[in-house]
Design a protein around this motif. Structure first.
Motif, PDB file in Angstrom:
ATOM      1  N   ILE A 219      18.719  -2.225  -4.936  1.00  0.00           N
ATOM      2  CA  ILE A 219      17.844  -2.314  -6.196  1.00  0.00           C
ATOM      3  C   ILE A 219      18.473  -1.591  -7.474  1.00  0.00           C
ATOM      4  CG2 ILE A 219      15.462  -2.166  -7.261  1.00  0.00           C
ATOM      5  CD1 ILE A 219      14.303  -2.244  -4.450  1.00  0.00           C
ATOM      6  N   LEU A 220      19.081  -2.456  -8.327  1.00  0.00           N
ATOM      7  CA  LEU A 220      19.609  -1.900  -9.372  1.00  0.00           C
ATOM      8  C   LEU A 220      18.619  -1.728 -10.721  1.00  0.00           C
ATOM      9  CD1 LEU A 220      22.440  -4.592  -9.280  1.00  0.00           C
ATOM     10  CD2 LEU A 220      22.786  -2.027  -8.601  1.00  0.00           C
ATOM     11  N   GLU A 221      17.732  -2.537 -11.076  1.00  0.00           N
ATOM     12  CA  GLU A 221      17.092  -2.464 -11.952  1.00  0.00           C
ATOM     13  C   GLU A 221      15.556  -2.592 -11.427  1.00  0.00           C
ATOM     14  OE1 GLU A 221      18.164  -4.794 -15.070  1.00  0.00           O
ATOM     15  OE2 GLU A 221      20.235  -3.990 -15.156  1.00  0.00           O
ATOM     16  N   ILE A 222      14.411  -2.027 -12.010  1.00  0.00           N
ATOM     17  CA  ILE A 222      13.047  -2.007 -11.334  1.00  0.00           C
ATOM     18  C   ILE A 222      12.129  -1.891 -12.520  1.00  0.00           C
ATOM     19  CG2 ILE A 222      12.828   0.258 -10.474  1.00  0.00           C
ATOM     20  CD1 ILE A 222      11.750  -3.484  -9.144  1.00  0.00           C
ATOM     21  N   THR A 223      10.947  -2.761 -12.741  1.00  0.00           N
ATOM     22  CA  THR A 223       9.872  -2.483 -13.578  1.00  0.00           C
ATOM     23  C   THR A 223       8.988  -1.827 -12.999  1.00  0.00           C
ATOM     24  OG1 THR A 223      10.634  -4.194 -15.011  1.00  0.00           O
ATOM     25  CG2 THR A 223       8.504  -3.288 -15.427  1.00  0.00           C
ATOM     26  N   ASP A 224       8.393  -2.337 -11.780  1.00  0.00           N
ATOM     27  CA  ASP A 224       7.538  -1.631 -10.896  1.00  0.00           C
ATOM     28  C   ASP A 224       7.736  -1.800  -9.430  1.00  0.00           C
ATOM     29  OD1 ASP A 224       4.955  -0.997 -10.153  1.00  0.00           O
ATOM     30  OD2 ASP A 224       3.620  -2.651 -10.762  1.00  0.00           O
ATOM     31  N   GLY A 225       7.095  -1.316  -8.399  1.00  0.00           N
ATOM     32  CA  GLY A 225       7.494  -1.265  -7.312  1.00  0.00           C
ATOM     33  C   GLY A 225       7.850  -2.630  -6.353  1.00  0.00           C
ATOM     34  N   VAL A 226       8.612  -2.221  -5.630  1.00  0.00           N
ATOM     35  CA  VAL A 226       8.934  -3.580  -4.851  1.00  0.00           C
ATOM     36  C   VAL A 226       8.396  -3.717  -3.543  1.00  0.00           C
ATOM     37  CG1 VAL A 226      10.973  -5.109  -3.969  1.00  0.00           C
ATOM     38  CG2 VAL A 226      11.367  -4.036  -6.085  1.00  0.00           C
ATOM     39  N   LYS A 227       7.997  -4.850  -2.935  1.00  0.00           N
ATOM     40  CA  LYS A 227       7.404  -4.825  -1.459  1.00  0.00           C
ATOM     41  C   LYS A 227       7.953  -5.891  -0.650  1.00  0.00           C
ATOM     42  CE  LYS A 227       3.211  -7.097  -2.800  1.00  0.00           C
ATOM     43  NZ  LYS A 227       3.634  -7.173  -4.244  1.00  0.00           N
ATOM     44  N   VAL A 228       7.637  -5.750   0.675  1.00  0.00           N
ATOM     45  CA  VAL A 228       7.932  -6.656   1.509  1.00  0.00           C
ATOM     46  C   VAL A 228       7.132  -7.973   1.159  1.00  0.00           C
ATOM     47  CG1 VAL A 228       7.533  -7.589   3.724  1.00  0.00           C
ATOM     48  CG2 VAL A 228       8.312  -5.333   3.496  1.00  0.00           C
ATOM     49  N   GLY A 229       8.043  -9.213   1.071  1.00  0.00           N
ATOM     50  CA  GLY A 229       7.525 -10.454   0.580  1.00  0.00           C
ATOM     51  C   GLY A 229       7.800 -10.936  -0.715  1.00  0.00           C
ATOM     52  N   ASP A 230       7.979  -9.805  -1.647  1.00  0.00           N
ATOM     53  CA  ASP A 230       8.213 -10.289  -3.126  1.00  0.00           C
ATOM     54  C   ASP A 230       9.695 -11.266  -3.087  1.00  0.00           C
ATOM     55  OD1 ASP A 230       6.643  -8.782  -4.153  1.00  0.00           O
ATOM     56  OD2 ASP A 230       7.978  -7.286  -4.765  1.00  0.00           O
ATOM     57  N   ARG A 231       9.559 -12.176  -4.085  1.00  0.00           N
ATOM     58  CA  ARG A 231      10.579 -13.350  -4.093  1.00  0.00           C
ATOM     59  C   ARG A 231      11.775 -13.118  -4.924  1.00  0.00           C
ATOM     60  NH1 ARG A 231       9.128 -18.934  -7.061  1.00  0.00           N
ATOM     61  NH2 ARG A 231      10.950 -20.267  -6.491  1.00  0.00           N
ATOM     62  N   LEU A 232      12.789 -13.528  -4.250  1.00  0.00           N
ATOM     63  CA  LEU A 232      13.999 -13.504  -5.040  1.00  0.00           C
ATOM     64  C   LEU A 232      14.732 -14.775  -5.382  1.00  0.00           C
ATOM     65  CD1 LEU A 232      15.457 -10.837  -2.209  1.00  0.00           C
ATOM     66  CD2 LEU A 232      14.498 -10.290  -4.490  1.00  0.00           C
ATOM     67  N   VAL A 233      15.089 -14.748  -6.814  1.00  0.00           N
ATOM     68  CA  VAL A 233      15.589 -16.045  -7.341  1.00  0.00           C
ATOM     69  C   VAL A 233      16.971 -15.766  -7.904  1.00  0.00           C
ATOM     70  CG1 VAL A 233      13.327 -17.232  -7.431  1.00  0.00           C
ATOM     71  CG2 VAL A 233      14.288 -15.987  -9.335  1.00  0.00           C
TER      72      VAL A 233
ATOM     73  N   VAL B  35       6.697   2.144   1.758  1.00  0.00           N
ATOM     74  CA  VAL B  35       6.145   0.890   1.510  1.00  0.00           C
ATOM     75  C   VAL B  35       6.567   0.244   0.388  1.00  0.00           C
ATOM     76  CG1 VAL B  35       3.492  -0.106   1.061  1.00  0.00           C
ATOM     77  CG2 VAL B  35       4.031   2.095   2.546  1.00  0.00           C
ATOM     78  N   ASN B  36       6.612   1.068  -0.715  1.00  0.00           N
ATOM     79  CA  ASN B  36       7.469   0.259  -2.022  1.00  0.00           C
ATOM     80  C   ASN B  36       8.671   0.796  -2.200  1.00  0.00           C
ATOM     81  OD1 ASN B  36       4.863  -1.397  -2.757  1.00  0.00           O
ATOM     82  ND2 ASN B  36       3.879   0.390  -3.335  1.00  0.00           N
ATOM     83  N   ALA B  37       9.444  -0.028  -2.758  1.00  0.00           N
ATOM     84  CA  ALA B  37      10.947   0.394  -2.960  1.00  0.00           C
ATOM     85  C   ALA B  37      11.062   0.658  -4.471  1.00  0.00           C
ATOM     86  CB  ALA B  37      11.978  -0.466  -2.324  1.00  0.00           C
ATOM     87  N   ALA B  38      11.869   1.555  -4.751  1.00  0.00           N
ATOM     88  CA  ALA B  38      12.047   1.759  -6.317  1.00  0.00           C
ATOM     89  C   ALA B  38      13.521   1.423  -6.634  1.00  0.00           C
ATOM     90  CB  ALA B  38      11.853   3.397  -6.616  1.00  0.00           C
ATOM     91  N   GLN B  39      14.188   2.070  -7.655  1.00  0.00           N
ATOM     92  CA  GLN B  39      15.208   1.837  -8.212  1.00  0.00           C
ATOM     93  C   GLN B  39      16.346   2.807  -7.058  1.00  0.00           C
ATOM     94  OE1 GLN B  39      15.932   1.568 -12.346  1.00  0.00           O
ATOM     95  NE2 GLN B  39      18.111   2.440 -12.100  1.00  0.00           N
ATOM     96  N   ASN B  40      17.334   2.057  -6.788  1.00  0.00           N
ATOM     97  CA  ASN B  40      18.313   2.744  -5.932  1.00  0.00           C
ATOM     98  C   ASN B  40      18.132   2.757  -4.557  1.00  0.00           C
ATOM     99  OD1 ASN B  40      19.957   3.019  -8.267  1.00  0.00           O
ATOM    100  ND2 ASN B  40      19.417   4.970  -8.676  1.00  0.00           N
TER     101      ASN B  40
END
Length: 399
Positions: free
Chosen positions: A382-396, A314-319
């Motif tokens: 994903i190279l660096e992460i603070t918290d989990g990444v999920k579908v719909g998260d924005r990229l800039v 559900v949530n992606a982590a680093q790497n």
């Protein structure tokens, strides 16, 4: 400009003259890329771009990556081509950098550069590598430092594939097995058919044709518009074409002539999962020399994460790997680095009698890098992460 710098830097980044593999030696560098690399390398980066704890020197170790080393010296690791000292006269086309090399951080006139030898107080900093009058020959192909840990993305270069709605429908398919087997694995023989231009025909005298076997094309929808941007096909194995499909003339039981359709013969040579009748086949693409040089996109980016690779995740982590809703038609390139934004929470302002609804600002949550592009979608790590990444998260853009 950035993309040109990054591409040129891939082959110009080392500070040691070595015997490189043939494919690295043949990697093309245009005159424009050389000029850009020279210009940027001479300028270096502003001291304000350096990491607060940037070391004065560093010795490269086995297991290092360019991304990790750049993170030691820079606040923004993707800006390493600007930091790196390059000399196109002395370093014509080495691959990357190697364990045992010592790197020196030089600061002058408010700018910083990274060199492969330390300047004395009396001489002007230079990126020229002086060689003593002796011959030394080494093969360092297996020791060359990658931009990032390649094992994290190698499976995704060969396994999942994004196709349009009709590609798999029109692709050759497995139609029969020997002895009516239900499942196929490595070493088994099977039979397949194509349609029209996708007919399975061998080329006499040429290398045996290889195919990747897929099933279950999953639709990938844009999280904003809901439009299907492509289909992700599940890789299950690899097959080699043994005999072409053909037709044969024969006589039926009624004595009348008939034309028999003879499917192609294939051998299963790799099986990630057991295969079966109905699975589709796509030609094995030619192996290419991949370059993963992180760099910021030149234009404005506003993208979203479409899916996290792995159906149970559900949530992606680093790497981990994700799919984004931008591809080559949007100007996305291999190596593009983007910032991940965490959607700001919606809440009620309890200090306001009107109980106004608020949306907190989106906060930066990490970085990802694109490593494989398609027309409308791309795979990114994903190279660096603070918290989990999920579908719909924005990229800039990363800055």
């Amino acid at each position: 400009m950035k993309s040109q710098v990054a591409l040129a830097a891939l082959t110009l980044v080392a500070g040691i003259l070595v015997t490189a593999p043939a494919r690295a030696q043949n990697f093309p560098i245009t005159a424009e890329q050389k000029a850009t690399a020279n210009q940027v390398a001479q300028a270096g980066v502003a001291l304000s771009e350096l990491s607060p704890n940037a070391p004065d020197s560093y010795t490269v170790k086995r297991g290092d990556t360019l991304w990790a080393i750049s993170g030691l010296f820079l606040k923004s690791a993707w800006r390493w081509p600007e930091l790196w000292g390059m000399n196109l006269n002395d370093i014509k086309n080495p691959h990357l950098i190697y364990p045992g090399q010592q790197l020196f951080l030089e600061k002058k006139d408010g700018r910083a550069t990274l060199r492969t030898r330390q300047s004395t107080a009396e001489e002007t900093p230079t990126n020229t590598v002086r060689l003593s009058p002796r011959t030394r020959s080494e093969t360092l192909a297996s020791d060359a430092l990658p931009t990032l840990k390649s094992h994290l993305i190698e499976p995704f270069l060969a396994e999942p594939v994004i196709v349009d709605e009709n590609t798999l429908k029109l692709a050759p398919r497995i139609v029969a097995t020997q002895e009516d087997r239900v499942l196929l694995t490595r070493g088994d023989r099977a039979y397949a058919r194509g349609q029209g231009d996708a007919a399975l025909m061998d080329d006499p005298g040429s290398k045996q044709k290889a195919f990747r076997v897929f099933r279950n094309a999953t639709p990938l929808k844009d999280p904003v518009t809901g439009v299907v941007l492509g289909y992700e096909a599940q890789y299950v194995g690899k097959a080699l074409l043994v005999r072409s499909e053909s037709t044969e003339e024969s006589t039926g039981k009624d004595g009348k002539p008939r034309t028999d359709i003879v499917p192609a013969t294939i051998d299963i040579v790799t099986a990630k999962e057991e295969m079966r009748v109905g699975d589709r086949m796509l030609p094995e693409p030619a192996q290419q020399f991949q370059s993963y040089v992180p760099h910021a996109p030149t234009g404005k980016v506003d993208a979203r994460i479409v899916s996290v690779y792995g159906s149970a995740v559900v949530n992606a982590a680093q790497n981990q790997v994700v799919v984004i809703n931008r591809g080559t038609q949007d100007g996305i390139e291999t190596g593009h680095v983007m910032a991940i934004l965490k959607d700001g929470a919606r809440l009620i302002d309890k200090t306001d009698e009107a109980r106004t609804e608020l949306k907190l600002p989106d906060e930066r949550n990490g970085l990802l890098m694109v490593f494989r592009t398609f027309e409308k979608l791309s795979y990114a790590l994903i190279l660096e992460i603070t918290d989990g990444v999920k579908v719909g998260d924005r990229l800039v853009n990363p800055r």
